[in-house]
Motif scaffolding. Structure first.
Motif, PDB file in Angstrom:
ATOM      1  N   THR A  15      59.612  51.682-109.588  1.00  9.58           N
ATOM      2  CA  THR A  15      60.797  52.160-110.309  1.00  9.58           C
ATOM      3  C   THR A  15      61.951  52.433-109.343  1.00  9.58           C
ATOM      4  O   THR A  15      63.107  52.065-109.601  1.00  9.58           O
ATOM      5  CB  THR A  15      60.458  53.434-111.088  1.00  9.58           C
ATOM      6  N   GLN A  16      61.627  53.069-108.230  1.00  9.73           N
ATOM      7  CA  GLN A  16      62.663  53.371-107.246  1.00  9.73           C
ATOM      8  C   GLN A  16      63.270  52.103-106.660  1.00  9.73           C
ATOM      9  O   GLN A  16      64.494  51.990-106.509  1.00  9.73           O
ATOM     10  CB  GLN A  16      62.083  54.233-106.132  1.00  9.73           C
ATOM     11  N   LEU A  17      62.424  51.119-106.330  1.00 11.47           N
ATOM     12  CA  LEU A  17      62.943  49.862-105.797  1.00 11.47           C
ATOM     13  C   LEU A  17      63.810  49.140-106.822  1.00 11.47           C
ATOM     14  O   LEU A  17      64.831  48.544-106.481  1.00 11.47           O
ATOM     15  CB  LEU A  17      61.787  48.967-105.352  1.00 11.47           C
ATOM     16  N   GLY A  18      63.396  49.187-108.087  1.00 13.31           N
ATOM     17  CA  GLY A  18      64.206  48.563-109.130  1.00 13.31           C
ATOM     18  C   GLY A  18      65.577  49.202-109.226  1.00 13.31           C
ATOM     19  O   GLY A  18      66.589  48.512-109.393  1.00 13.31           O
ATOM     20  N   GLN A  19      65.637  50.521-109.124  1.00 21.15           N
ATOM     21  CA  GLN A  19      66.924  51.209-109.174  1.00 21.15           C
ATOM     22  C   GLN A  19      67.791  50.862-107.970  1.00 21.15           C
ATOM     23  O   GLN A  19      69.000  50.651-108.101  1.00 21.15           O
ATOM     24  CB  GLN A  19      66.691  52.723-109.236  1.00 21.15           C
ATOM     25  N   ARG A  20      67.164  50.772-106.800  1.00 18.40           N
ATOM     26  CA  ARG A  20      67.934  50.415-105.606  1.00 18.40           C
ATOM     27  C   ARG A  20      68.455  48.984-105.672  1.00 18.40           C
ATOM     28  O   ARG A  20      69.594  48.696-105.284  1.00 18.40           O
ATOM     29  CB  ARG A  20      67.067  50.591-104.361  1.00 18.40           C
ATOM     30  N   LEU A  43      54.340  46.547-101.624  1.00 18.60           N
ATOM     31  CA  LEU A  43      55.421  47.451-102.020  1.00 18.60           C
ATOM     32  C   LEU A  43      56.135  48.002-100.787  1.00 18.60           C
ATOM     33  O   LEU A  43      57.366  48.112-100.763  1.00 18.60           O
ATOM     34  CB  LEU A  43      54.852  48.590-102.861  1.00 18.60           C
ATOM     35  N   ALA A  44      55.361  48.333 -99.762  1.00 19.92           N
ATOM     36  CA  ALA A  44      55.970  48.828 -98.522  1.00 19.92           C
ATOM     37  C   ALA A  44      56.830  47.748 -97.868  1.00 19.92           C
ATOM     38  O   ALA A  44      57.924  48.029 -97.364  1.00 19.92           O
ATOM     39  CB  ALA A  44      54.879  49.305 -97.563  1.00 19.92           C
ATOM     40  N   GLU A  45      56.351  46.502 -97.866  1.00 23.99           N
ATOM     41  CA  GLU A  45      57.119  45.402 -97.292  1.00 23.99           C
ATOM     42  C   GLU A  45      58.399  45.162 -98.090  1.00 23.99           C
ATOM     43  O   GLU A  45      59.466  44.908 -97.530  1.00 23.99           O
ATOM     44  CB  GLU A  45      56.260  44.133 -97.266  1.00 23.99           C
ATOM     45  N   THR A  46      58.295  45.251 -99.412  1.00 23.42           N
ATOM     46  CA  THR A  46      59.491  45.106-100.246  1.00 23.42           C
ATOM     47  C   THR A  46      60.498  46.205 -99.955  1.00 23.42           C
ATOM     48  O   THR A  46      61.709  45.964 -99.873  1.00 23.42           O
ATOM     49  CB  THR A  46      59.096  45.142-101.732  1.00 23.42           C
ATOM     50  N   GLY A  47      59.989  47.432 -99.791  1.00 25.66           N
ATOM     51  CA  GLY A  47      60.882  48.532 -99.439  1.00 25.66           C
ATOM     52  C   GLY A  47      61.575  48.310 -98.109  1.00 25.66           C
ATOM     53  O   GLY A  47      62.757  48.634 -97.945  1.00 25.66           O
ATOM     54  N   LEU A 101      62.331  45.399 -96.820  1.00 26.15           N
ATOM     55  CA  LEU A 101      63.361  44.383 -97.037  1.00 26.15           C
ATOM     56  C   LEU A 101      64.576  44.968 -97.734  1.00 26.15           C
ATOM     57  O   LEU A 101      65.724  44.623 -97.425  1.00 26.15           O
ATOM     58  CB  LEU A 101      62.775  43.231 -97.858  1.00 26.15           C
ATOM     59  N   VAL A 102      64.347  45.860 -98.682  1.00 22.77           N
ATOM     60  CA  VAL A 102      65.472  46.507 -99.372  1.00 22.77           C
ATOM     61  C   VAL A 102      66.266  47.372 -98.384  1.00 22.77           C
ATOM     62  O   VAL A 102      67.499  47.411 -98.425  1.00 22.77           O
ATOM     63  CB  VAL A 102      64.966  47.342-100.559  1.00 22.77           C
ATOM     64  N   ASP A 103      65.568  48.065 -97.478  1.00 26.42           N
ATOM     65  CA  ASP A 103      66.257  48.843 -96.443  1.00 26.42           C
ATOM     66  C   ASP A 103      67.100  47.929 -95.556  1.00 26.42           C
ATOM     67  O   ASP A 103      68.223  48.284 -95.170  1.00 26.42           O
ATOM     68  CB  ASP A 103      65.238  49.589 -95.575  1.00 26.42           C
ATOM     69  N   GLU A 104      66.557  46.757 -95.230  1.00 21.57           N
ATOM     70  CA  GLU A 104      67.304  45.804 -94.400  1.00 21.57           C
ATOM     71  C   GLU A 104      68.541  45.300 -95.132  1.00 21.57           C
ATOM     72  O   GLU A 104      69.609  45.138 -94.522  1.00 21.57           O
ATOM     73  CB  GLU A 104      66.393  44.623 -94.033  1.00 21.57           C
ATOM     74  N   VAL A 105      68.404  45.075 -96.430  1.00 21.39           N
ATOM     75  CA  VAL A 105      69.568  44.660 -97.221  1.00 21.39           C
ATOM     76  C   VAL A 105      70.625  45.751 -97.220  1.00 21.39           C
ATOM     77  O   VAL A 105      71.829  45.479 -97.112  1.00 21.39           O
ATOM     78  CB  VAL A 105      69.130  44.321 -98.659  1.00 21.39           C
ATOM     79  N   ASP A 106      70.210  47.009 -97.333  1.00 20.74           N
ATOM     80  CA  ASP A 106      71.161  48.120 -97.274  1.00 20.74           C
ATOM     81  C   ASP A 106      71.900  48.131 -95.937  1.00 20.74           C
ATOM     82  O   ASP A 106      73.123  48.306 -95.879  1.00 20.74           O
ATOM     83  CB  ASP A 106      70.430  49.455 -97.464  1.00 20.74           C
ATOM     84  N   ARG A 107      71.155  47.937 -94.854  1.00 18.20           N
ATOM     85  CA  ARG A 107      71.766  47.962 -93.531  1.00 18.20           C
ATOM     86  C   ARG A 107      72.774  46.820 -93.364  1.00 18.20           C
ATOM     87  O   ARG A 107      73.898  47.027 -92.904  1.00 18.20           O
ATOM     88  CB  ARG A 107      70.686  47.862 -92.458  1.00 18.20           C
TER      89      ARG A 107
END
Length: 248
Positions: free
Chosen positions: A40-45, A117-121, A123-129
């Motif tokens: 849910t958190q990843l979807g929101q991000r 899920l951790a790997e997806t998170g 990647l999402v952090d990398e996209v944010d950066r």
């Protein structure tokens, strides 16, 4: 009594297995809640990132049309631990819990859902950066991006004045061979070329000195630019006259 002792031992063993199963069920339920909360958190991000990208594209005047072949960002679907019944051809339903992770296009990715899920998170952090870096770069102008606005304006107006001085030098040579008369040369040197240099610098700052995400016009320092152009071109003319007299 031997039969009773055997019965009691079996009961104790069964009770221990029941308690172990209850503890396992509690741990599994907690794992499911954690995984669902992570999804849910990843979807929101991802939704927030998509919205921000659309805003940046609109501010920069770029089309914000996603590739239809890619579809919306995929959030891992958690498939049930036990597989489907023998002979069943139905895939895991939404909200089910993990044995595999379904990626874009329905391709299955085997592995521990927590690891995926951790790997997806990550990647999402990398996209944010990367998004923050891109946004910071978009706040800088194309022309001399690391310079301060004042230094950029001085450099641009001085450069345009230098070009005006070169044109003036050509006019001086043309005047020496009789192509341009003295009145025209004087008018261009004292008024025409400084004004043209100032307008050119003003336009350059407005076009290439504006950040992609700027909502207002950048500072162009018109009084400073006019002073630079009005001073440098006549000075260059005077220096040219002195040099010509010394050479002669």
């Amino acid at each position: 009594m031997a039969g009773y002792d055997e019965y009691a031992a079996v009961v104790r063993q069964l009770s221990a297995r029941i308690r172990e199963g209850e503890r396992g069920a509690v741990a599994e339920a907690e794992r499911r809640r954690t995984l669902h909360a992570g999804v849910t958190q990843l979807g929101q991000r991802l939704a927030a990132q998509e919205q921000r990208l659309a805003q940046l594209a609109a501010a920069a005047g770029l089309p914000a049309v996603a590739d239809p072949a890619l579809g919306p960002p995929a959030v891992p679907e958690l498939a049930p631990g036990p597989g489907p019944a023998p002979g069943s051809v139905t895939g895991p339903g939404p909200g089910a819990l993990p044995g595999s992770v379904t990626g874009p296009g329905g391709s299955g990715v085997d592995g521990d859902p927590a690891v995926v899920l951790a790997e997806t998170g990550r990647l999402v952090d990398e996209v944010d950066r990367l998004g923050q870096q891109a946004e910071a770069l978009a706040q800088r102008p194309t022309l001399l991006p690391t310079w301060s606005p004042t230094a950029r304006a001085v450099a641009v107006y001085a450069g345009c004045a230098a070009v005006g001085a070169l044109v003036m030098l050509v006019l001086v040579v043309a005047n020496g061979i009789g192509v341009v008369d003295g009145v025209t040369l004087g008018a261009l040197t004292c008024a025409g070329l400084p004004l043209i240099s100032f307008v050119a610098g003003w336009l350059v700052l407005g076009r290439w000195g504006r950040p992609a995400l700027a909502t207002t016009d950048p500072p162009r320092y018109a009084p400073l630019g006019f002073f630079i152009c009005a001073l440098l071109v006549p000075i260059a003319y005077c220096v040219t006259l002195v040099v010509f007299r010394l050479v002669r």
